[in-house]
Design an enzyme around this catalytic site. Structure first.
Site, mmCIF file in Angstrom:
data_model
loop_
_atom_site.group_PDB
_atom_site.id
_atom_site.type_symbol
_atom_site.label_atom_id
_atom_site.label_comp_id
_atom_site.label_asym_id
_atom_site.label_seq_id
_atom_site.Cartn_x
_atom_site.Cartn_y
_atom_site.Cartn_z
ATOM 1 N N GLU A 37 0.822 -1.226 0.000
ATOM 2 C CA GLU A 37 0.000 0.000 0.000
ATOM 3 C C GLU A 37 0.850 1.268 0.000
ATOM 4 O OE1 GLU A 37 -3.074 -0.207 3.046
ATOM 5 O OE2 GLU A 37 -4.120 -1.763 1.925
ATOM 6 N N GLU A 48 -5.542 -8.228 -0.470
ATOM 7 C CA GLU A 48 -6.228 -7.907 0.791
ATOM 8 C C GLU A 48 -7.692 -7.654 0.468
ATOM 9 O OE1 GLU A 48 -4.677 -5.104 3.655
ATOM 10 O OE2 GLU A 48 -2.616 -5.554 3.034
HETATM 11 O O1 AHR Z 1 -5.098 -5.878 6.925
HETATM 12 C C1 AHR Z 1 -4.982 -4.743 7.725
HETATM 13 C C2 AHR Z 1 -4.275 -3.595 7.032
HETATM 14 O O2 AHR Z 1 -5.070 -3.113 5.987
HETATM 15 C C3 AHR Z 1 -2.973 -3.920 6.352
HETATM 16 O O3 AHR Z 1 -1.886 -3.855 7.212
HETATM 17 C C4 AHR Z 1 -2.858 -2.838 5.330
HETATM 18 O O4 AHR Z 1 -2.136 -3.238 4.206
HETATM 19 C C5 AHR Z 1 -4.283 -2.462 5.021
HETATM 20 O O5 AHR Z 1 -4.487 -1.111 5.091
#
Ligand code: AHR
Length: 488
Positions: free
Chosen positions: A172, A291
């Site tokens: 990210e 994610e």
């Molecule tokens: O999964 C929780 C968080 O969400 C992770 O660390 C991040 O990559 C995202 O913002």
């Protein structure tokens, strides 16, 4: 109400990459400490891993687990988690405001992964660190040479390379919350040079570049174009991240979340192909949705966690029944896009926005465990094209959301249909076409009258799947997740 699914067996969407059912363990909250690792727990094995957790991870059939972050990775020095445990540094962890003891690192995690029958998807730190540390980590993990980092692994007790094949180029990096957040141009250069060095170290690895942290980032689109233009030749996948939530307590809208996931996937795939055309390239860059999940229940509680806590209860969303329906419909969307989405990680796996929860007394399963397990077990094979005719509804933001969302997977001897009925009031009488010669052999249903009902340690089976009677007519109850298995 009535709806119809027409199956086209001769026009498959794609072979489904097994990594579509991946998950994620970050050094965050109680995912590692008190989750997968708890040396003083009665079920702990010789390395301190909880065997009750390992059993459940194996039950889910997770083929790959992303590690060690997440936001955590952008401030992480991987060497801190290697060598004698009593000499490992205890450090401030800036991403989540906690203390990291480094009692688990890549040495332990790759061993946990073996015991969990899963592979590791490793992320490198492109926040506080860069190409040099990334290539050293690849050498440490994957090389059999008589050189410094491979020898360091041997000295730490691991003679054989870990053989980690899939790597993330940071996490990210488009997000201002990220440790050492970068602009698209800065990230693109850093990722490209890091990728080069990592692949020069081990030519067999695959790389995922950071895409946007959600469909709603202000830089969405331009970020992908900039990164792809710079990195196209050295990467294999671009990432997508998105979390969903019923923040306004508008369940009908919330149940339509997968429409946005579908749009996100198709837009990023389109951008990949736009850059492919621009470059006149033969290569296709595919997608890693590494994610995805529901995440919002714990937001307020997390604001109260004291700074520099050790393994606090952080991001511990307690999922209700409607969350399970959303997770089911997101899985359906991933399968229907499996021609482009080759990797996906349910974020996360244990305690932190997770299907598996631990307490000292034992583990319990969240509502979302079930659709994920069903998809992971029965969603292997070839995704088939389906045409769906369904009544639809409008939400605050979307028009014509079909009540029925579904996908079909050819598993070999069987065809499995996953279906969510989004209607809060009405059952769907299902009409099927293209299923000639197939016989329905089971119909598993997850449903509940109370959309907000949850499981817990003391009431672990409040929400769990049931077997419906199998007959010639198929009815999908109001607000239900359904797994229909047909014998060919
Ligand atoms: O999964 C929780 C968080 O969400 C992770 O660390 C991040 O990559 C995202 O913002």
């Amino acid at each position: 109400m009535k709806a119809k699914i027409t199956l086209s067996k001769d026009k498959p969407i794609s072979e489904i990459d097994r990594r579509l059912y991946g998950s994620f363990i970050e050094h965050l909250g109680r995912a590692v400490y008190g989750g997968i690792y708890q040396p003083d727990h009665p079920t702990a094995d010789d390395m301190g891993f909880r065997k009750d957790v390992l059993d459940l991870v194996r039950k889910l059939g997770v083929p790959i687990v992303r590690y060690p972050g997440g936001n955590f990775v952008s401030g992480y020095n991987w060497e801190d988690g290697t060598g004698p445990k009593d000499q490992r540094p205890k450090k401030l962890e800036l991403a989540w405001g906690t203390v990291e003891t480094n009692q688990v690192g890549i040495d332990e995690f790759q061993e946990w992964a073996k015991r969990a029958d899963t592979d590791v998807m490793m992320a490198v730190n492109l926040g506080t660190r860069g190409a040099d540390e990334a290539r050293q980590l690849v050498e440490y993990c994957n090389l059999d040479t008589d050189t410094y980092y491979a020898n360091m692994r041997r000295k730490n007790g691991f003679d054989k390379p870990f053989g980690i094949k899939l790597w993330c180029l940071g996490n990210e990096m488009d997000g201002p919350w990220q440790i050492c957040h970068l602009t698209a141009a800065e990230y693109a250069r850093k990722a490209c040079e890091t990728a080069k060095l990592m692949k020069w170290t081990d030519g067999s690895i695959e790389l995922v570049a950071c895409g946007s942290s959600s469909l709603y980032m202000p830089t969405f689109g331009e970020w992908e174009r900039t990164v792809l233009r710079e990195c196209y030749d050295v990467i294999d996948y671009i990432s997508l991240h998105n979390y969903y939530g019923n923040r306004e307590n508008d369940t009908a809208s919330y149940l339509a979340s997968s429409v946005n996931m579908d749009k996100f996937i198709k837009t990023v795939a389109g951008i990949c192909d736009e850059i492919k055309a621009e470059k006149n390239s033969e290569k296709t860059v595919n997608l890693s949705f590494d994610e995805w999940n529901v995440w919002f229940h714990s937001n307020e509680a997390d604001k109260k966690i004291p700074r520099w806590s050790y393994a606090p209860r952080q991001l511990e969303d307690i999922y209700n029944f409607e969350d399970a329906l959303v997770v089911g419909s997101l899985l359906i969307t991933l399968i229907n896009n499996s021609d482009r989405v080759k990797i996906a990680c349910l974020a996360q796996l244990v305690n932190v926005i997770a299907p598996i929860m631990t307490e000292n007394e034992g583990c319990w399963l969240q509502t979302i465990f079930y659709p994920f397990m069903h998809a992971s077990l029965y969603g292997r094979g070839t995704a088939l094209s389906t045409e769906v005719e369904s009544p639809a509804y409008d939400t605050k933001d979307l028009k014509d959301v079909p009540y029925l969302t579904c996908t079909a997977v050819d598993n070999g001897d069987t065809v499995t249909v996953f279906a969510v009925n989004r209607s809060l009031e009405d059952a769907i009488e299902l009409d099927l076409a293209g299923f000639d010669g197939m016989k329905l052999i089971s119909h598993t249903v997850l449903t509940c009258d109370d959309m907000k009902a949850t499981n817990s340690l003391t009431d672990p089976d409040n929400i769990k799947p049931e077997e419906a009677a199998v007959s010639d007519s198929i009815t999908l109850g109001a607000h239900s997740w359904n797994v229909l298995r047909f014998k060919k």
